[in-house]
Design a protein around this motif. Sequence first.
Motif, short mmCIF file in Angstrom:
data_model
loop_
_atom_site.label_atom_id
_atom_site.label_comp_id
_atom_site.label_asym_id
_atom_site.label_seq_id
_atom_site.Cartn_x
_atom_site.Cartn_y
_atom_site.Cartn_z
N TYR A 174 0.83 -1.19 0.00
CA TYR A 174 0.00 0.00 0.00
C TYR A 174 0.87 1.26 0.00
CZ TYR A 174 1.20 -0.07 4.94
OH TYR A 174 1.90 -0.09 6.11
N PRO A 175 0.39 2.34 -0.57
CA PRO A 175 1.19 3.57 -0.65
C PRO A 175 1.13 4.38 0.63
CG PRO A 175 -0.89 3.90 -1.76
CD PRO A 175 -0.88 2.47 -1.31
N LEU A 176 2.27 4.89 1.06
CA LEU A 176 2.34 5.85 2.16
C LEU A 176 3.18 7.03 1.71
CD1 LEU A 176 2.94 3.61 5.32
CD2 LEU A 176 0.88 4.89 4.76
N TYR A 177 2.77 8.21 2.10
CA TYR A 177 3.48 9.43 1.72
C TYR A 177 4.26 9.92 2.93
CZ TYR A 177 -0.09 8.93 -1.86
OH TYR A 177 -0.91 8.42 -2.84
N ASP A 178 5.55 9.56 2.97
CA ASP A 178 6.35 9.73 4.18
C ASP A 178 6.45 11.17 4.67
OD1 ASP A 178 6.76 7.05 4.37
OD2 ASP A 178 8.79 7.06 3.54
N ASP A 179 6.37 12.14 3.78
CA ASP A 179 6.54 13.53 4.18
C ASP A 179 5.28 14.11 4.85
OD1 ASP A 179 9.12 13.58 3.30
OD2 ASP A 179 8.63 14.40 1.32
N LEU A 180 4.15 13.41 4.73
CA LEU A 180 2.92 13.91 5.34
C LEU A 180 2.85 13.48 6.81
CD1 LEU A 180 0.20 13.20 2.62
CD2 LEU A 180 1.34 15.36 3.14
N SER A 181 2.07 14.22 7.58
CA SER A 181 1.76 13.78 8.94
C SER A 181 0.66 12.72 8.86
CB SER A 181 1.27 14.96 9.78
OG SER A 181 0.00 15.39 9.36
N VAL A 182 0.49 12.00 9.94
CA VAL A 182 -0.56 10.97 10.00
C VAL A 182 -1.92 11.59 9.72
CG1 VAL A 182 -1.79 9.45 11.61
CG2 VAL A 182 0.72 9.43 11.53
N TRP A 183 -2.20 12.73 10.37
CA TRP A 183 -3.50 13.38 10.18
C TRP A 183 -3.69 13.85 8.74
CZ3 TRP A 183 -7.74 14.02 13.30
CH2 TRP A 183 -8.71 14.91 12.84
N ASP A 184 -2.68 14.47 8.15
CA ASP A 184 -2.81 14.99 6.78
C ASP A 184 -2.98 13.87 5.77
OD1 ASP A 184 -2.66 17.58 7.67
OD2 ASP A 184 -0.52 17.82 7.23
N TYR A 185 -2.30 12.76 6.03
CA TYR A 185 -2.43 11.60 5.13
C TYR A 185 -3.87 11.10 5.13
CZ TYR A 185 -1.77 6.75 3.52
OH TYR A 185 -1.87 5.54 2.87
N LEU A 186 -4.43 10.89 6.31
CA LEU A 186 -5.80 10.41 6.39
C LEU A 186 -6.79 11.45 5.89
CD1 LEU A 186 -5.77 8.56 9.84
CD2 LEU A 186 -5.73 7.54 7.56
N ASP A 187 -6.51 12.70 6.15
CA ASP A 187 -7.39 13.76 5.69
C ASP A 187 -7.45 13.80 4.16
OD1 ASP A 187 -9.03 16.17 6.40
OD2 ASP A 187 -7.48 17.17 5.20
N TYR A 188 -6.30 13.57 3.53
CA TYR A 188 -6.24 13.55 2.06
C TYR A 188 -7.17 12.46 1.50
CZ TYR A 188 -4.30 12.42 -2.56
OH TYR A 188 -4.15 12.14 -3.89
N PHE A 189 -7.07 11.26 2.07
CA PHE A 189 -7.92 10.17 1.57
C PHE A 189 -9.38 10.37 1.94
CE2 PHE A 189 -3.85 8.05 1.00
CZ PHE A 189 -4.05 7.40 -0.21
N ALA A 190 -9.64 10.96 3.10
CA ALA A 190 -11.02 11.24 3.48
C ALA A 190 -11.68 12.19 2.48
CB ALA A 190 -11.07 11.84 4.89
N ARG A 191 -10.91 13.15 1.98
CA ARG A 191 -11.45 14.06 0.97
C ARG A 191 -11.73 13.32 -0.34
NH1 ARG A 191 -10.48 19.65 2.22
NH2 ARG A 191 -9.40 19.83 4.23
N LEU A 192 -10.85 12.37 -0.68
CA LEU A 192 -11.10 11.57 -1.88
C LEU A 192 -12.39 10.75 -1.75
CD1 LEU A 192 -7.52 10.22 -2.75
CD2 LEU A 192 -8.75 12.12 -3.81
N TYR A 193 -12.67 10.33 -0.51
CA TYR A 193 -13.92 9.60 -0.26
C TYR A 193 -15.11 10.53 -0.10
CZ TYR A 193 -11.29 5.28 0.55
OH TYR A 193 -10.50 4.17 0.42
N ASP A 194 -14.88 11.84 -0.30
CA ASP A 194 -15.93 12.85 -0.25
C ASP A 194 -16.54 12.99 1.14
OD1 ASP A 194 -17.29 14.89 -1.55
OD2 ASP A 194 -19.02 13.61 -2.00
N LEU A 195 -15.71 12.77 2.18
CA LEU A 195 -16.15 13.07 3.54
C LEU A 195 -15.93 14.57 3.78
CD1 LEU A 195 -14.61 10.04 5.47
CD2 LEU A 195 -16.94 10.29 4.59
N ARG A 196 -16.90 15.22 4.35
CA ARG A 196 -16.86 16.67 4.41
C ARG A 196 -17.03 17.20 5.84
NH1 ARG A 196 -20.79 18.16 -0.76
NH2 ARG A 196 -19.62 16.94 -2.32
#
Length: 315
Positions: free
Chosen positions: A90-112
Amino acid sequence: MKQTPAVKTQNLTKRFGRHMAVNDVDLEIYSGQVYGLIGPNGAGKTTLIRMLTTAEDASSGEIYIGGEKLRSDRPQPHIKRQLGYLPDDYPLYDDLSVWDYLDYFARLYDLRGRQRQRRLQEVLELVNLEHKRRSRITSLSRGMKQRLGLARTILHNPTLLLLDEPVSGLDPIARQQFREVIKTLQSVGMTILISSHVLSDLAELCTAIGIMELGFLVESAPLEELYQRLSRQQIWISTQDDSQQVAAWLSQSAKVEGIEQARAGVLKMQFSGSQAEAAALLRSLVQSGFSVYDFRCVQDSLEDIFFKVGHQQSS
């Protein structure tokens, strides 16, 4: 009325050129089950999971998710939203924080808005990473990264979770932490398919097991049924007496076979009797004057069953 399977395949097949990766698989997984998929490398487990996630098209056969047929000629986003897939790379973006990483995917899932904030907090608490929310991913241990990947996979609250070798390379503590998260997801009714080579973990987690060999699904049954049908009972006896004399005495029992000396002073054997008959055997041993200081009844493990099924297929 018969329950509709959460996952069902009929004659599911995948070919790569002349290689048959998955061969005519009929699979049923029911809602709320934790289904363990085991088999050697190259058995077709990852290919099967990828077809269930729609990441790989089938060569032939059919897949049903919640009773609805997956089709290759239309997107079916309402089905894909039911799926959570954690591959072994699975992909992880090492430069992001844990919160920002999850927030990015939550936006892709259209959670608002507040819903997104609330869901991020929920999954971080579930995987026990709330204290790492501001940490960069590159600073996390391997076990934490695996749990973060799982958090991303369940952000959109899927009904079916597909995990491909999720504990590969983890130490015992990290594996235990991962198991606890899976148990929590099971307790809220999520259906989970998990592929793993760590059979002791699957024996603890799973309600049903499928065994793959050379692309075929050679066994698929509830775990307890597999134990009842394929697991043998062993007795281990530790004695201060001459092992050959004890073995000769034990061989007179019709319920005992396959007596072996496991190590000095310790015998193991197959036993086909009941618990009461095992207790009677121990009582007779002592009454016959043998010095027994340990007497243990154990069942074959899931690993033993796996090797037995593999041997049956190859013979």
